[in-house]
Design a protein around this motif. Sequence first.
Motif, PDB file in Angstrom:
ATOM      1  N   THR A 237       0.841  -1.184   0.000  1.00 41.53           N
ATOM      2  CA  THR A 237       0.000   0.000   0.000  1.00 41.53           C
ATOM      3  C   THR A 237       0.881   1.240   0.000  1.00 41.53           C
ATOM      4  OG1 THR A 237      -1.722  -1.142   1.242  1.00 41.53           O
ATOM      5  CG2 THR A 237      -1.812   1.256   1.213  1.00 41.53           C
ATOM      6  N   ASN A 238       0.630   2.153  -0.947  1.00 43.32           N
ATOM      7  CA  ASN A 238       1.395   3.392  -1.043  1.00 43.32           C
ATOM      8  C   ASN A 238       0.816   4.459  -0.113  1.00 43.32           C
ATOM      9  OD1 ASN A 238       3.115   2.402  -3.246  1.00 43.32           O
ATOM     10  ND2 ASN A 238       1.240   2.489  -4.461  1.00 43.32           N
ATOM     11  N   LYS A 239       1.519   5.569   0.013  1.00 44.74           N
ATOM     12  CA  LYS A 239       1.074   6.633   0.919  1.00 44.74           C
ATOM     13  C   LYS A 239      -0.300   7.173   0.550  1.00 44.74           C
ATOM     14  CE  LYS A 239       5.639   8.263   2.384  1.00 44.74           C
ATOM     15  NZ  LYS A 239       6.594   9.400   2.394  1.00 44.74           N
ATOM     16  N   ASP A 244      -0.183  -1.510  -5.050  1.00 41.66           N
ATOM     17  CA  ASP A 244       0.548  -2.159  -6.140  1.00 41.66           C
ATOM     18  C   ASP A 244       0.540  -3.663  -5.892  1.00 41.66           C
ATOM     19  OD1 ASP A 244       1.205   0.336  -7.225  1.00 41.66           O
ATOM     20  OD2 ASP A 244       3.036   0.469  -6.025  1.00 41.66           O
ATOM     21  N   ILE A 245       0.329  -4.447  -6.954  1.00 36.42           N
ATOM     22  CA  ILE A 245       0.306  -5.901  -6.828  1.00 36.42           C
ATOM     23  C   ILE A 245       1.161  -6.514  -7.931  1.00 36.42           C
ATOM     24  CG2 ILE A 245      -1.115  -7.968  -6.637  1.00 36.42           C
ATOM     25  CD1 ILE A 245      -3.543  -6.233  -6.163  1.00 36.42           C
ATOM     26  N   VAL A 246       1.985  -7.468  -7.571  1.00 38.52           N
ATOM     27  CA  VAL A 246       2.642  -8.318  -8.556  1.00 38.52           C
ATOM     28  C   VAL A 246       2.270  -9.756  -8.215  1.00 38.52           C
ATOM     29  CG1 VAL A 246       4.553  -6.714  -8.893  1.00 38.52           C
ATOM     30  CG2 VAL A 246       4.796  -8.567  -7.241  1.00 38.52           C
ATOM     31  N   PHE A 260       8.191 -17.081 -11.803  1.00 38.77           N
ATOM     32  CA  PHE A 260       8.009 -15.987 -12.750  1.00 38.77           C
ATOM     33  C   PHE A 260       7.286 -14.846 -12.027  1.00 38.77           C
ATOM     34  CE2 PHE A 260       7.974 -20.032 -14.908  1.00 38.77           C
ATOM     35  CZ  PHE A 260       8.788 -19.846 -16.019  1.00 38.77           C
ATOM     36  N   ILE A 261       7.473 -13.615 -12.506  1.00 38.90           N
ATOM     37  CA  ILE A 261       6.774 -12.470 -11.931  1.00 38.90           C
ATOM     38  C   ILE A 261       5.933 -11.801 -13.001  1.00 38.90           C
ATOM     39  CG2 ILE A 261       6.989 -10.199 -10.853  1.00 38.90           C
ATOM     40  CD1 ILE A 261       9.516 -11.078  -9.547  1.00 38.90           C
ATOM     41  N   LEU A 262       4.647 -11.590 -12.681  1.00 38.13           N
ATOM     42  CA  LEU A 262       3.704 -10.908 -13.565  1.00 38.13           C
ATOM     43  C   LEU A 262       3.340  -9.561 -12.968  1.00 38.13           C
ATOM     44  CD1 LEU A 262       0.454 -12.403 -15.130  1.00 38.13           C
ATOM     45  CD2 LEU A 262       0.363 -10.275 -13.822  1.00 38.13           C
ATOM     46  N   ALA A 263       3.398  -8.522 -13.781  1.00 36.08           N
ATOM     47  CA  ALA A 263       2.975  -7.184 -13.370  1.00 36.08           C
ATOM     48  C   ALA A 263       2.539  -6.418 -14.615  1.00 36.08           C
ATOM     49  CB  ALA A 263       4.111  -6.446 -12.662  1.00 36.08           C
ATOM     50  N   PRO A 264       1.617  -5.451 -14.479  1.00 37.35           N
ATOM     51  CA  PRO A 264       1.155  -4.687 -15.645  1.00 37.35           C
ATOM     52  C   PRO A 264       2.286  -3.878 -16.265  1.00 37.35           C
ATOM     53  CG  PRO A 264       0.389  -3.679 -13.601  1.00 37.35           C
ATOM     54  CD  PRO A 264       0.964  -5.007 -13.238  1.00 37.35           C
ATOM     55  N   LYS A 329       4.895   2.978  -9.135  1.00 35.36           N
ATOM     56  CA  LYS A 329       3.469   2.853  -8.839  1.00 35.36           C
ATOM     57  C   LYS A 329       2.702   2.372 -10.055  1.00 35.36           C
ATOM     58  CE  LYS A 329       0.961   5.794  -6.856  1.00 35.36           C
ATOM     59  NZ  LYS A 329       0.249   7.029  -6.482  1.00 35.36           N
ATOM     60  N   GLN A 330       1.679   1.528  -9.803  1.00 34.48           N
ATOM     61  CA  GLN A 330       0.912   0.957 -10.915  1.00 34.48           C
ATOM     62  C   GLN A 330      -0.309   1.791 -11.290  1.00 34.48           C
ATOM     63  OE1 GLN A 330       0.019  -3.072  -9.737  1.00 34.48           O
ATOM     64  NE2 GLN A 330       2.164  -3.690  -9.772  1.00 34.48           N
ATOM     65  N   SER A 331      -0.789   2.633 -10.395  1.00 31.61           N
ATOM     66  CA  SER A 331      -1.908   3.510 -10.752  1.00 31.61           C
ATOM     67  C   SER A 331      -1.344   4.812 -11.293  1.00 31.61           C
ATOM     68  CB  SER A 331      -2.787   3.798  -9.531  1.00 31.61           C
ATOM     69  OG  SER A 331      -2.054   4.487  -8.536  1.00 31.61           O
ATOM     70  N   GLY A 332      -2.027   5.353 -12.293  1.00 28.25           N
ATOM     71  CA  GLY A 332      -1.557   6.596 -12.897  1.00 28.25           C
ATOM     72  C   GLY A 332      -2.668   7.601 -13.030  1.00 28.25           C
ATOM     73  N   PRO A 333      -2.362   8.785 -13.541  1.00 29.10           N
ATOM     74  CA  PRO A 333      -3.389   9.804 -13.763  1.00 29.10           C
ATOM     75  C   PRO A 333      -4.363   9.359 -14.831  1.00 29.10           C
ATOM     76  CG  PRO A 333      -1.318  10.482 -14.752  1.00 29.10           C
ATOM     77  CD  PRO A 333      -1.020   9.252 -13.959  1.00 29.10           C
ATOM     78  N   LEU A 334      -5.604   9.770 -14.707  1.00 26.32           N
ATOM     79  CA  LEU A 334      -6.629   9.370 -15.656  1.00 26.32           C
ATOM     80  C   LEU A 334      -6.394  10.008 -17.015  1.00 26.32           C
ATOM     81  CD1 LEU A 334      -9.041   7.608 -15.862  1.00 26.32           C
ATOM     82  CD2 LEU A 334     -10.449   9.428 -14.959  1.00 26.32           C
ATOM     83  N   ILE A 335      -5.870  11.194 -17.041  1.00 27.40           N
ATOM     84  CA  ILE A 335      -5.604  11.892 -18.305  1.00 27.40           C
ATOM     85  C   ILE A 335      -4.112  12.206 -18.369  1.00 27.40           C
ATOM     86  CG2 ILE A 335      -6.088  13.928 -19.697  1.00 27.40           C
ATOM     87  CD1 ILE A 335      -8.788  14.103 -18.393  1.00 27.40           C
TER      88      ILE A 335
END
Length: 335
Positions: A237-239, A244-246, A260-264, A329-335
């Motif tokens: 969990t980030n601040k 983030d999940i792998v 093996f490691i899977l990540a987006p 981080k795996q989440s980003g800005p929507l635009i």
Amino acid sequence: MNFEDLILKDMPDGLNNLEKARYIYLKLAMYLNFNTAYQNTSDFNRAKLYSNGINASTLDFNSNQVICKEWAALYSELLTDVGVPNIIVSSGHSSVNFIYDGKIWGADATNGTYTDLSRIKYGDKTFNFGISLSQDTNKLSTFIIHDEKTDQLLDEIDKKFSFYKEREIELKLLKEKLKHINDSNNTLSDKLEIFFESLGKLKEGYYESKDFVRDLEYNYFSKEEMEKIHGVELKRTNKDLSVDIVQCIYLHDNDKYSYFILAPNKNIRKVNPEEIASLSVLGYRIDNKTIPLVLFPKKFKAGVPTKPSLRYVLLKNSIPVNIKDYDNKQSGPLI
């Protein structure tokens, strides 16, 4: 440019209402991923996620990750903007019904273990867009009817949208390549490595990537082989409370382990136990599971931000280069 403009600016002229609804449904999935925090946070934070308001024209949503309620609100508003009558159906889970040619249609991109958010990103056929099971306006349904006539109609509509057809072609080529995976005398470990290498770089979205890969595995490996392939999620969990999940995919065959490691946004990589363990230095933890021969210091605590520890400070510079990549981080800005 706001999110509304982003989705609608390239919509072809002259579309009927069904084609408009289909275009928006496909286009939204290119930008949105299911929220990794939703099932991996505290009850308080989950309730807060579900109570957040969102709309396309006055958007103050800073992430490209959504839950069902947010997706339904965005889709409904965009349909309204292009003149398609619709209503949000909410009974614990949210989806959208709209009217076309006197029939009620259903759309639900976030439902299922292999969602349409994932299917569309990877060029697969959608599963939750079609004529609604219930045509009674007093008993709206989140379920749709699957029939050949509707599938053919949607296929014809989809040909008008190059961004989706390109993904369909990519998937078709991949499946052609994977047809030969069982032609050799390779070990299961070798076959799995070839399979992952063939996939190349994954798309955005952890759940979208994981579910796509899992669906493909069931198509190219036998039941006996699949029983030897396991997946364990490592989370942090980030601040800002995003998660983030792998996924560590490990194979146990002939008393040997392969990892093996899977990540987006990444290729699936073959790694050794030490490299997996070094993910713990970056804050990743396991939630109530174990990975054979890999030791993690403590379990994941839902909704608790990962704090840098002395171990992190001392060992961060010693993390292998291919593992440091998972610190993004795996989440980003929507635009």
